[in-house]
Design a protein around this motif. Structure first.
Motif, PDB file in Angstrom:
ATOM      1  N   GLN A  44       0.881  -1.296   0.063  1.00 21.20           N
ATOM      2  CA  GLN A  44      -0.118  -0.057   0.050  1.00 21.20           C
ATOM      3  C   GLN A  44       0.990   1.179  -0.025  1.00 21.20           C
ATOM      4  O   GLN A  44       1.809   1.288   0.915  1.00 21.20           O
TER       5      GLN A  44
ATOM      6  N   ALA B  37      -6.476   7.711  -1.012  1.00 16.60           N
ATOM      7  CA  ALA B  37      -7.393   6.611  -0.030  1.00 16.60           C
ATOM      8  C   ALA B  37      -8.625   7.432   0.413  1.00 16.60           C
ATOM      9  O   ALA B  37      -9.015   7.507   1.726  1.00 16.60           O
ATOM     10  N   THR B  38      -9.308   7.991  -0.770  1.00 17.24           N
ATOM     11  CA  THR B  38     -10.563   8.642  -0.393  1.00 17.24           C
ATOM     12  C   THR B  38     -11.388   8.413  -1.529  1.00 17.24           C
ATOM     13  O   THR B  38     -10.902   7.827  -2.701  1.00 17.24           O
ATOM     14  N   ASP B  39     -12.644   8.954  -1.615  1.00 13.89           N
ATOM     15  CA  ASP B  39     -13.531   8.768  -2.607  1.00 13.89           C
ATOM     16  C   ASP B  39     -13.497  10.130  -3.593  1.00 13.89           C
ATOM     17  O   ASP B  39     -14.247   9.966  -4.311  1.00 13.89           O
TER      18      ASP B  39
ATOM     19  N   ASP C 161     -13.036   9.595  -7.262  1.00 12.84           N
ATOM     20  CA  ASP C 161     -13.999   8.937  -8.006  1.00 12.84           C
ATOM     21  C   ASP C 161     -15.389   9.707  -8.018  1.00 12.84           C
ATOM     22  O   ASP C 161     -15.983   9.720  -9.038  1.00 12.84           O
TER      23      ASP C 161
ATOM     24  N   ARG D 277     -12.409   9.842   3.809  1.00 14.70           N
ATOM     25  CA  ARG D 277     -10.984   9.628   3.981  1.00 14.70           C
ATOM     26  C   ARG D 277     -10.940   8.169   4.694  1.00 14.70           C
ATOM     27  O   ARG D 277     -11.511   8.273   5.623  1.00 14.70           O
ATOM     28  N   THR D 278     -10.053   7.534   4.193  1.00 16.77           N
ATOM     29  CA  THR D 278      -9.797   6.130   4.848  1.00 16.77           C
ATOM     30  C   THR D 278      -8.131   6.003   5.108  1.00 16.77           C
ATOM     31  O   THR D 278      -7.372   6.542   4.497  1.00 16.77           O
TER      32      THR D 278
ATOM     33  N   PRO E 274      -4.985   4.698   5.479  1.00 17.39           N
ATOM     34  CA  PRO E 274      -4.115   3.652   4.786  1.00 17.39           C
ATOM     35  C   PRO E 274      -3.806   2.413   5.385  1.00 17.39           C
ATOM     36  O   PRO E 274      -4.036   1.334   4.848  1.00 17.39           O
TER      37      PRO E 274
ATOM     38  N   ASN F 260      -6.929   0.333   6.024  1.00 15.37           N
ATOM     39  CA  ASN F 260      -7.317  -0.230   4.911  1.00 15.37           C
ATOM     40  C   ASN F 260      -6.387  -1.432   4.596  1.00 15.37           C
ATOM     41  O   ASN F 260      -6.926  -2.533   4.228  1.00 15.37           O
TER      42      ASN F 260
ATOM     43  N   ALA G 143     -11.601  -6.027   2.361  1.00 16.92           N
ATOM     44  CA  ALA G 143     -11.474  -4.761   1.664  1.00 16.92           C
ATOM     45  C   ALA G 143     -10.336  -5.118   0.554  1.00 16.92           C
ATOM     46  O   ALA G 143      -9.369  -5.646   0.626  1.00 16.92           O
ATOM     47  N   GLU G 144     -10.312  -4.316  -0.498  1.00 16.63           N
ATOM     48  CA  GLU G 144      -9.247  -4.063  -1.555  1.00 16.63           C
ATOM     49  C   GLU G 144      -8.376  -3.080  -1.105  1.00 16.63           C
ATOM     50  O   GLU G 144      -8.962  -1.837  -0.440  1.00 16.63           O
TER      51      GLU G 144
ATOM     52  N   MET H 287      -6.733   0.364  -1.362  1.00 14.20           N
ATOM     53  CA  MET H 287      -7.045   1.742  -2.030  1.00 14.20           C
ATOM     54  C   MET H 287      -5.976   2.138  -2.767  1.00 14.20           C
ATOM     55  O   MET H 287      -6.157   3.019  -3.714  1.00 14.20           O
TER      56      MET H 287
END
Length: 384
Positions: free
Chosen positions: A128, A135-137, A140, A292-293, A295, A298, A307-308, A310
């Motif tokens: 990672q 590491a957010t949306d 996207d 936000r995730t 890292p 994740n 999870a996959e 990010m």
């Protein structure tokens, strides 16, 4: 090689780098320990005399091999070290059977990226990369038209930061292209504002190396450093998009960097350090929140099969194409007539003439500084 841990057991972590951003890594590991997901078994840092806080009782060692040999099973190696050491440290971790959290940029040169990616694939481990804005949306949301912008017409990034002489003297590798014969490639594009570049590319789905058709960089420096502090990056993607990023560490005033997106129905400004997007359409202006995730969290979830990743290593290939172009280009000095120096001592810093204006114009028009006819810009600082 020690056997892999059961996926439901707390991951045994070695942290490489105790200070600087390594402290942020330690805080995240401590949070994972509170959740019962991790156990910090060693910290590696040859320049720190003692650990403080909740890590005070954790072994502090001088090298990663020593930590791998004395810590028993190691499931994850978290790396926040100088850029020039990333490739070697990540290689040692993967060869030891550990998954890796690797701070950005992943490595200094393209050849190391290819070798590390092949090793990651052959070992089947997880890597990672610490591009936190990925590491957010956010990317996207912008790329999928979830915000109602319609077909994207223009994407770029503006970074207007201020860095003093103290910033460039904080470590031996700061502002260096090489150090002791090893590539470093530390400049505005590849380190402090690397997130701006990677995030803008991600908006148009340009993440892997094969997503890039062409990279142009125009690099300048006002400081007496080897690397760049004021630059333009223009990427043409395999899908036909053009992404332009204009970045400086010589702004008169520090500003939050942003990714600029123009669509057929409006525009958006993604302030990725603040996790918010300002959207303007015919209906007015509104703010969209970005999720936000962590890292590390994740990565631990991916180890458990929940999870996959990010930001897997392969997804940083597009940024590494940019880094490769930067590494092959020598920055041009900005003439003294284009620079105003402010402050004293370690707080002294350069202000490049109208750099805030020119950076925004470069992104708005999709042009480089020389193409814009910027007075202090010199031709000959570009590469394909």
């Amino acid at each position: 090689m020690a056997p892999a841990a059961p996926t439901n057991a707390p991951a045994r972590i070695v942290q490489v780098g105790a200070s600087g951003f390594g402290r942020v890594h330690r805080e995240r590991i401590a949070a994972a320990q509170q959740r019962g997901e991790a156990e910090l078994v060693a910290v590696v840092d040859p320049f720190v005399g003692a650990l403080d806080g909740p890590d005070a009782g954790v072994p502090l060692l001088g090298t990663l091999p020593e930590a791998l040999q004395t810590s028993g099973r190691v499931d994850v190696v978290s790396i926040a070290a100088p850029i020039a050491e990333h490739a070697e440290l990540a290689t040692l971790a993967l060869q030891a059977g550990a998954d890796v959290l690797l701070e950005k940029p992943p490595v200094a040169v393209w050849a190391d990226f290819e070798r590390l990616l092949e090793l990651q694939r052959s070992t089947g481990r997880l890597v990672q990369v610490g591009f936190q804005s990925l590491a957010t949306d956010g990317a996207d949301l912008l790329g999928s038209d979830a915000l109602g912008l319609g077909t994207l017409q223009q994407v770029g990034a503006v970074g207007l930061w201020l860095r003093t002489l103290g910033y460039w003297s904080r470590s031996p590798w700061a502002g260096r292209r090489t150090l002791d014969g090893r590539p470093v490639v530390d400049g505005v594009v590849t380190n402090p504002l690397a997130h701006a570049v990677a995030t803008a590319l991600a908006v148009v789905g340009c993440r892997r190396a094969e997503d890039v058709a062409e990279v142009e960089v125009e690099l300048f420096r006002a400081n007496a450093i080897d690397a760049d502090d004021t630059s333009v990056v223009r990427v043409r993607t395999a899908a036909g998009d053009v992404v332009t990023c204009a970045l400086t560490l010589c702004s008169p005033v520090q500003q939050d960097p942003w990714v600029e997106v123009v669509g057929e129905h409006g525009r958006a400004r993604y302030l990725y350090t603040e996790d918010r997007i300002e959207v303007t359409t015919a209906d007015g202006t509104r703010t969209a929140a970005v999720t936000r995730t962590d890292p590390l969290a994740n990565l631990l979830a991916a180890r458990r099969g929940e999870a996959e990743l990010m930001v897997p290593l392969v997804s940083t290939g597009a940024f590494m194409r940019v880094m490769d172009a930067v590494g092959r280009t020598t920055p041009a000095p900005i003439p003294a007539s284009g620079v105003r120096w402010v402050g004293e001592g370690a707080d002294r810093h350069p202000e490049v003439e109208q750099v805030d204006h020119w950076a925004q114009e470069a992104v708005r028009q999709g042009r480089t500084f020389t193409e814009l006819g910027v007075p202090w810009a010199r031709a000959g600082a570009t590469t394909a």
